[in-house]
Scaffold this motif. Structure first.
Motif, short mmCIF file in Angstrom:
data_model
loop_
_atom_site.label_atom_id
_atom_site.label_comp_id
_atom_site.label_asym_id
_atom_site.label_seq_id
_atom_site.Cartn_x
_atom_site.Cartn_y
_atom_site.Cartn_z
N GLN A 227 17.54 37.42 -39.85
CA GLN A 227 17.22 38.85 -39.91
C GLN A 227 16.33 39.27 -38.75
O GLN A 227 16.43 40.39 -38.26
CB GLN A 227 16.56 39.18 -41.24
N ALA A 228 15.47 38.36 -38.30
CA ALA A 228 14.58 38.68 -37.18
C ALA A 228 15.36 38.92 -35.91
O ALA A 228 14.88 39.60 -34.99
CB ALA A 228 13.57 37.54 -36.98
N ASP A 229 16.58 38.41 -35.84
CA ASP A 229 17.43 38.65 -34.67
C ASP A 229 17.80 40.12 -34.55
O ASP A 229 18.00 40.63 -33.44
CB ASP A 229 18.70 37.78 -34.80
N GLY A 230 17.90 40.80 -35.70
CA GLY A 230 18.17 42.23 -35.71
C GLY A 230 19.63 42.63 -35.65
O GLY A 230 19.97 43.80 -35.80
N ARG A 231 20.52 41.66 -35.44
CA ARG A 231 21.95 42.00 -35.29
C ARG A 231 22.75 41.83 -36.57
O ARG A 231 23.92 42.23 -36.62
CB ARG A 231 22.58 41.12 -34.21
N PHE A 232 22.12 41.27 -37.61
CA PHE A 232 22.89 40.90 -38.80
C PHE A 232 22.22 41.39 -40.07
O PHE A 232 20.99 41.53 -40.13
CB PHE A 232 23.05 39.37 -38.88
N ASP A 233 23.04 41.62 -41.08
CA ASP A 233 22.55 41.76 -42.44
C ASP A 233 22.72 40.40 -43.12
O ASP A 233 23.76 39.74 -42.96
CB ASP A 233 23.34 42.82 -43.21
N VAL A 234 21.71 39.99 -43.86
CA VAL A 234 21.74 38.67 -44.50
C VAL A 234 21.37 38.82 -45.97
O VAL A 234 20.34 39.43 -46.30
CB VAL A 234 20.76 37.69 -43.83
N ALA A 235 22.20 38.27 -46.85
CA ALA A 235 21.94 38.33 -48.29
C ALA A 235 22.04 36.93 -48.88
O ALA A 235 22.75 36.06 -48.35
CB ALA A 235 22.93 39.26 -48.97
N LEU A 236 21.30 36.69 -49.96
CA LEU A 236 21.36 35.42 -50.69
C LEU A 236 22.13 35.62 -51.99
O LEU A 236 22.02 36.66 -52.63
CB LEU A 236 19.95 34.92 -51.01
#
Length: 416
Positions: free
Chosen positions: A230-239
Motif C-alpha cells: 500500500q505504501a507504493d501507492g499504485r495498488f489497493d490491497v485487501a486481506l
C-alpha cells in the motif's frame, strides 16, 4: 419405528440447541470465556465437558464424511489456557477448539463411529465451579446419524435460499435508488491484490515445537505485506481475514472472484514428518503435483475445512465451456509469471526449497479468471525455519521481499 424414535431423540437435541442460539441465553454483557475442555472416554460412552466463565447460547449439529459433531458457542471466545486440540479414544477420535468468528467459538469433535447424544446440558456457575456445557455420547446407528445430517442440511439450504431472496430484494431496491440519483465521476481504479492468510480461527494450521501456530505467523506476515504494498501507492490491497477468524476455502476463492482481484496471494507455512525439509516455495495450480511432497501439502491444505466442521469443497467440473477453458489457460500463464517474479526475489533473501517454483492442486488457486499463487514461507517442523518464522524482523524482511516480487509482476505484465 425404533429408527423414528432414535431420530427424534437425536433431532430434538439438535434443534432445541439451535433454538437456544437465538433465544434469551445471551444475557451476559461480555463474551463468555471457554477456559477448559476435556473428554472422558469409555468404549461405549464419551463425556465432553466445557468450562465457561458464564452461560452462553450454543448450537450442536452432526456433519458426515467424515463423521463429526459440531458445537458453536454464541458470544464466546477460547481462553489462552484452554486446549485447542484434545485427543480421545472410543467413540471420539479427537476434538479441535477455536474461533469461528469474532463472537462465535466452535468445537469440532471427530468421531470414530456414528453417535447419539443422550445428554446435553448447560449449567450455571456455582461458587468456584464454573458454568459448564456437558455432552454425553453413546453409540448410534448409521441410518439415524445420516438422517440427522440430512435434516440439518435441509434446514441450512432453506435458510440460505431465504437469505438469498432477501439479499436480492435489497439489491434491487438499491439499484433502483442508484439509477434515480446522479452518478459521480469514478475515481482511478487501481489493481487489486488480495492477500489470503491461510487457516484462522478453529483451523490452526501447522504447529511448531513450542506452540507456534501457522495461522498467527501468516497473518502477521500478511499485514506487513499489505502495509508495504500500500505504501507504493499504485495498488489497493485487501486481506481475506484481518483477525483470528475462519473462512472456508470456497469463501476465500469467492472473495477474489467477487471483487475481480488482479492477483490472489495465499500465504502458508507448513509442516512435514521429515524435519530436515525446509525452505520457501511458490505454487501455481496444476492437477499434477511437482512431486510427492507437493501432493501431500496440497491434500493437507484442501482438507482444512474438515477441521472447522465444514465439508471439503467440491472439485470443479471436468466438462467446462471452451471460453472458460481459454480463460483458465491465460490465468494460469499469468499466475506462472507472477510466481516466477516472486521466486526470483525470494531466492535472494531467504532459504528456499530446491526448484522452488512448483505446481500442485491447491483448491484456493482455482479461480478461472484471477491469477493466483500460494506461497509456502517455510516449515514449522524444521528448527531453522521455525526460528526464522517466529522472528518479527524476519517476517518484515519476507514481507518486503514478497512485495517487491509482486510489484515486479505488475511491472512486467504492463510491458507491451
Amino acid at each position: 419405528m425404533n429408527l423414528v424414535r432414535e431420530f427424534l431423540r437425536f433431532g430434538l437435541i439438535v434443534w432445541c440447541a439451535f433454538a437456544m442460539f437465538a433465544g434469551a441465553a445471551f444475557a451476559q454483557s461480555e463474551q463468555a470465556e471457554i477456559s477448559d475442555a476435556r473428554i472422558a472416554s469409555a468404549p461405549e460412552r464419551s463425556r465432553i465437558v466445557f468450562d465457561l466463565s458464564a452461560e452462553t447460547g450454543y448450537a450442536t449439529f452432526p456433519v458426515a464424511e467424515p463423521d463429526r459433531l459440531v458445537i458453536d458457542f454464541e458470544g464466546a471466545f477460547v481462553g489462552e489456557n484452554a486446549p485447542v486440540d484434545v485427543e480421545a479414544s472410543g467413540l471420539v477420535e479427537k476434538m479441535h477448539l477455536g474461533a469461528l468468528s469474532e463472537d462465535v467459538a466452535r468445537a469440532v469433535i471427530f468421531l470414530n463411529k456414528p453417535v447419539a447424544v443422550s445428554v446435553i446440558k448447560m449449567s450455571p456457575a456455582d461458587g468456584e465451579v464454573p458454568a459448564r456445557l456437558v455432552l454425553e455420547l453413546e453409540p448410534g446407528t448409521r441410518d439415524v446419524f445420516d438422517a440427522a445430517v440430512a435434516a440439518v442440511l435441509a434446514q441450512q439450504q432453506a435458510d440460505s435460499e431465504a437469505q438469498t431472496t432477501q439479499e436480492t430484494a435489497v439489491t434491487q431496491q438499491e439499484t433502483a435508488t442508484t439509477d434515480a440519483e446522479a452518478v459521480a465521476p469514478s475515481a482511478e481504479i487501481k489493481p487489486l491484490i488480495i492477500i489470503d492468510p491461510g487457516h484462522g480461527g478453529v483451523d490452526l494450521g501447522a504447529k511448531g515445537s513450542e506452540g507456534q501456530l501457522e495461522k498467527d505467523i501468516v497473518l502477521n506476515v500478511a499485514k506487513k505485506l499489505q502495509a508495504v504494498i500500500q505504501a507504493d501507492g499504485r495498488f489497493d490491497v485487501a486481506l481475506t481475514r484481518d483477525g483470528d477468524t475462519f473462512l472456508t476455502l470456497n469463501e476465500r476463492v469467492q472473495l477474489a472472484r467477487d471483487n475481480q482481484a488482479n492477483l490472489f496471494v495465499s500465504l502458508h507455512a507448513d509442516s512435514f514428518e521429515q524435519p530436515f525439509v525446509r525452505g520457501g516455495s511458490v505454487y501455481t495450480r496444476d492437477e499434477k503435483a511437482t512431486d510427492v511432497l507437493d501432493k501431500v501439502l496440497a491434500e493437507n491444505e484442501n482438507q482444512a475445512d474438515l477441521v472447522a466442521g465444514f465439508n471439503p469443497p467440491e472439485t470443479e467440473n471436468a466438462v467446462v465451456d471452451i471460453l472458460v477453458d481459454l480463460m483458465r489457460r491465460e490465468t494460469r500463464r499469468q499466475s506462472f509469471v507472477a510466481a516466477r517474479q516472486i521466486v526470483a526475489l525470494m531466492n535472494r533473501n531467504m532459504p528456499m526449497r530446491p526448484h522452488p517454483l512448483r505446481q500442485a492442486d491447491f483448491f484456493v488457486l482455482q479461480a478461472p479468471e484471477v491469477p493466483s499463487v500460494l506461497i509456502e514461507l517455510g516449515f514449522l517442523s524444521n528448527e531453522q525455519d521455525l526460528r526464522n518464522l517466529s522472528q518479527e524482523q524476519w517476517q518484515e524482511k519476507v514481507a518486503d521481499t514478497l512485495a517487491r516480487g509482486i510489484t515486479k509482476y505488475f511491472d512486467v505484465s504492463a510491458q507491451p
